[in-house]
Write an enzyme that holds these catalytic residues in place. Structure first.
Site, short mmCIF file in Angstrom:
data_model
loop_
_atom_site.label_atom_id
_atom_site.label_comp_id
_atom_site.label_asym_id
_atom_site.label_seq_id
_atom_site.Cartn_x
_atom_site.Cartn_y
_atom_site.Cartn_z
N GLY A 10 -11.69 -7.28 -0.57
CA GLY A 10 -12.79 -7.44 0.47
C GLY A 10 -12.98 -8.52 1.29
CG LEU A 85 -8.61 8.02 6.08
CD1 LEU A 85 -9.05 6.81 7.25
CD2 LEU A 85 -9.81 8.41 4.98
CG HIS A 101 -0.07 -3.04 8.19
ND1 HIS A 101 0.06 -2.26 7.14
CD2 HIS A 101 1.18 -3.30 8.50
CE1 HIS A 101 1.18 -2.25 6.67
NE2 HIS A 101 2.34 -2.95 7.24
C1 GRF Z 1 -5.05 -6.94 3.84
O1 GRF Z 1 -4.04 -7.89 3.82
C2 GRF Z 1 -4.84 -5.39 4.72
O2 GRF Z 1 -3.90 -6.10 5.73
C3 GRF Z 1 -4.33 -4.75 3.83
O3 GRF Z 1 -4.81 -4.90 2.68
C4 GRF Z 1 -5.28 -5.98 2.58
C5 GRF Z 1 -6.74 -6.05 2.33
O4 GRF Z 1 -7.26 -7.37 1.75
N1 GRF Z 1 -4.22 -3.41 4.45
P1 GRF Z 1 -8.92 -7.59 1.62
O5 GRF Z 1 -9.25 -6.75 0.43
O6 GRF Z 1 -9.49 -7.42 2.99
O7 GRF Z 1 -8.98 -8.78 0.94
#
Ligand code: GRF
Length: 184
Positions: A10, A85, A101
Site C-alpha cells: 500500500g 478485472l 506497473h
Molecule cells: C508496485 O510496484 C506496483 O507497480 C505493482 O505492485 C506494487 C505495489 O506496491 N503493481 P504497493 O502495494 O503500492 O507498495
C-alpha cells in the site's frame, strides 16, 4: 471521487493519501492485505473482495463495482492490485481506471516485472502509469519514469527505487484525471 484497489503493502495508496487526493474507498483482494491498515488509519471505508467467496470473477467484479459506485467513486486506481478485472467491471468506469506497473511498458508486462528486467540484463527499467483495458498491462500509457539498473543489485532494492518513482508519478497523473485534464 477515487476508489483504490490494493493487494500489497500500500505504499502507492499512501502516496495518494499524502497528496490529499479524494480517496473515498479502498477495496482489497484479501482481508490480509497490509494496505488496508493504511486506509483504516484514515477512516476511509474498506472492503475485501476475496475471489473464493464469490461464484467466480464476474460475480466478484459485480459486487466490487457496486460497492465502489455506492461510494460515488468515479475514478479507480489500481495501486498494486494483483488480479485481472473483467470487462464487466471496467464498463462501469470507462476510461476511468488507471494502473501503476514496475517496468517501462510495453516491456515486461504481467507478474515479476522487476525480476524479469534484471534477468534480461537491460540497463534501465522504470515505472509506468497507464489506463486499464482488458489486457495485461496493455492500456494507454499516461506517464513513465526511468530507473537505471545498478550492476549486481537485488530485485528488492531495484523495486524500492522503482517505487520511489511510482510514488511521484501516480499522484500527478491521478490529479490530472480527477481534474479531467487527460485527453480521451
Ligand atoms: C508496485 O510496484 C506496483 O507497480 C505493482 O505492485 C506494487 C505495489 O506496491 N503493481 P504497493 O502495494 O503500492 O507498495
Amino acid at each position: 471521487m477515487i476508489g483504490v484497489l490494493v493487494s500489497g503493502e500500500g505504499t502507492n495508496l499512501q502516496a495518494l493519501l499524502r497528496e490529499e487526493l479524494p480517496v473515498v474507498a479502498v477495496a482489497a483482494s484479501s482481508e490480509a492485505v497490509p494496505a488496508l491498515a493504511r486506509a483504516r488509519a484514515r477512516e476511509i471505508p474498506t472492503a475485501a473482495f476475496e475471489l473464493e467467496r464469490f461464484d467466480g470473477r464476474l460475480e466478484r467484479d459485480r459486487a466490487m463495482a457496486a460497492w465502489l459506485l455506492e461510494r460515488a467513486v468515479e475514478l479507480v486506481v489500481l495501486a498494486g492490485f494483483m488480479q485481472i478485472l473483467t470487462p464487466t467491471f471496467l464498463e462501469q468506469f470507462p476510461g476511468r481506471a488507471v494502473n501503476v506497473h514496475p517496468s517501462l511498458l510495453p516491456q515486461f508486462p504481467g507478474l515479476r516485472a522487476v525480476e524479469r528486467a534484471l534477468a534480461a540484463g537491460v540497463s534501465e527499467t522504470g515505472a509506468t502509469v497507464h489506463l486499464v483495458d482488458e489486457g495485461v498491462d496493455s492500456g494507454r500509457v499516461l506517464a513513465q519514469g526511468r530507473v537505471p539498473i545498478v550492476a549486481g543489485e537485488s530485485a528488492h532494492t531495484l523495486h524500492r527505487r522503482i517505487k520511489r518513482v511510482e510514488h511521484r508519478l501516480l499522484p500527478v497523473v491521478v490529479r490530472l484525471l480527477v481534474r479531467d485534464l487527460v485527453p480521451a
